[in-house]
Motif scaffolding. Structure first.
Motif, short mmCIF file in Angstrom:
data_model
loop_
_atom_site.label_atom_id
_atom_site.label_comp_id
_atom_site.label_asym_id
_atom_site.label_seq_id
_atom_site.Cartn_x
_atom_site.Cartn_y
_atom_site.Cartn_z
N ASN A 134 -0.11 -43.58 -25.21
CA ASN A 134 1.59 -43.24 -24.76
C ASN A 134 2.53 -42.45 -26.47
N ILE A 135 3.79 -42.89 -25.39
CA ILE A 135 4.59 -42.20 -26.52
C ILE A 135 5.69 -43.35 -26.54
N VAL A 136 6.27 -43.51 -28.32
CA VAL A 136 7.08 -43.79 -28.21
C VAL A 136 8.46 -43.41 -29.05
N ASN A 137 9.26 -43.09 -28.69
CA ASN A 137 10.34 -42.73 -29.46
C ASN A 137 11.60 -43.78 -30.10
N VAL A 138 12.25 -43.40 -30.77
CA VAL A 138 12.91 -44.28 -31.49
C VAL A 138 14.31 -43.53 -31.56
N SER A 139 14.80 -44.43 -30.53
CA SER A 139 16.45 -43.12 -30.06
C SER A 139 18.06 -44.19 -31.10
N SER A 140 18.26 -44.79 -30.39
CA SER A 140 19.55 -45.56 -31.21
C SER A 140 20.86 -46.55 -30.23
N VAL A 141 20.90 -47.05 -30.59
CA VAL A 141 22.18 -47.64 -29.41
C VAL A 141 23.46 -46.52 -29.73
N ALA A 142 23.42 -45.27 -30.60
CA ALA A 142 24.26 -44.50 -30.11
C ALA A 142 24.65 -43.41 -29.04
N ALA A 143 23.35 -43.67 -28.57
CA ALA A 143 22.61 -42.54 -27.11
C ALA A 143 23.97 -42.95 -25.60
N PHE A 144 24.14 -44.48 -26.33
CA PHE A 144 25.56 -44.30 -24.76
C PHE A 144 26.33 -45.00 -25.68
N ARG A 145 27.07 -45.30 -26.90
CA ARG A 145 27.94 -45.83 -26.86
C ARG A 145 28.52 -44.98 -28.52
N PRO A 146 29.67 -44.30 -28.68
CA PRO A 146 30.20 -44.47 -30.68
C PRO A 146 29.92 -45.13 -31.15
N ILE A 147 29.96 -44.30 -32.43
CA ILE A 147 29.69 -45.54 -33.68
C ILE A 147 30.94 -45.58 -34.19
N LYS A 148 31.80 -46.43 -33.85
CA LYS A 148 33.43 -46.40 -33.88
C LYS A 148 33.71 -46.33 -35.29
N ASP A 149 32.90 -46.98 -36.56
CA ASP A 149 33.47 -46.73 -37.63
C ASP A 149 33.02 -45.36 -38.76
#
Length: 254
Positions: A134-149
């Motif tokens: 199996n495969i686990v990819n490490v993504s980010s919450v930045a995938a679905f929202r801008p990093i505001k600061d």
């Protein structure tokens, strides 16, 4: 979650989430393949891994934006262990850049965060088919929202692409019994923001602000993310595929 005789490839294993993940797998008796650019740091992590169960990890120094070095990861792993059971695509680059900074930052970030993941995964897949790995990819919450600061436009785009890669690949590889999942951390206390160009002082200030605004009153630690990665790679998650797992202390709620 015993990974005895399993071979686990972890990219970006020299620090942060990758290092914590490698050490966790080592404690579960895995044969760990440590991938990174900093050979000294990899040696230190390897020594910690070996202390856990006496199993010596394989160290492969590699620049993931270099195709030949990516191919060497798979060649060396098969030469030494003869199999691959788990691929953890953790390595990533998060340089600060916006639309006014031209195309170069976009090209560099996409080459590391998307193209390299695609290439390494494609090379590992025939071996994962044999082991029903199996495969686990490490993504980010930045995938679905801008990093505001922070101005992280290309990074956000790359992580959105990685999430879709996870979903599409899960569908494609399901017939082989291969599961593909993603872990999407929110703010995590690693050297990520330092590598992205922030000073140590600004990084600490950023974490203090995040600690205050998070619903759970804290940012994540590398070990929190590693725990989810190892779970998803284990047989305990045998019915989970194509899923995006957010670990953000409630960041998406504010």
């Amino acid at each position: 979650m015993d990974f005895c005789d399993k071979v686990v490839v972890v990219t970006g294993a020299s620090s942060g989430i990758g290092a914590a993940t490698a050490k966790y797998f080592a404690r579960e008796s895995a044969n760990v393949v440590l991938i990174g650019r900093n050979e000294n740091a990899l040696n230190e992590i390897a020594a910690e891994c070996e202390k856990a169960k006496g199993i010596k990890p394989l160290i492969i120094k590699a620049e993931l934006s270099n195709d030949d070095e990516v191919k060497n990861i798979v060649t060396k792993t098969i030469e030494v262990f003869g199999r691959i059971d788990v691929l953890v695509n953790n390595a990533g680059y998060g340089g600060k850049a916006g639309i006014l900074d031209g195309i170069e930052p976009y090209d560099h970030i996409m080459k590391t965060n998307v193209r390299a993941v695609y290439l390494l995964t494609s090379l590992c897949t025939p071996h994962l088919v044999k082991t029903k790995g199996n495969i686990v990819n490490v993504s980010s919450v930045a995938a679905f929202r801008p990093i505001k600061d922070l101005h992280f436009l290309p990074y956000c785009i790359s992580k959105a692409a990685l999430d879709q890669f996870t979903r599409c690949l899960a569908v494609e590889l399901a017939k082989y019994g291969i599961r593909v999942n993603s872990v999407n951390p929110g703010a995590t206390r690693t050297n990520f923001v330092l590598a992205a160009g922030l000073s140590k002082e600004k990084a600490e200030e950023l974490y203090k602000v995040r600690d205050k605004v998070m619903p759970l009153g804290k940012v994540a630690e590398s070990e929190d993310i590693a725990d989810m990665i190892v779970f998803l790679a284990s047989n305990r998650a045998r019915s989970i595929t194509g899923a995006i797992h957010v670990i953000d202390n409630g960041e998406n709620l504010v």
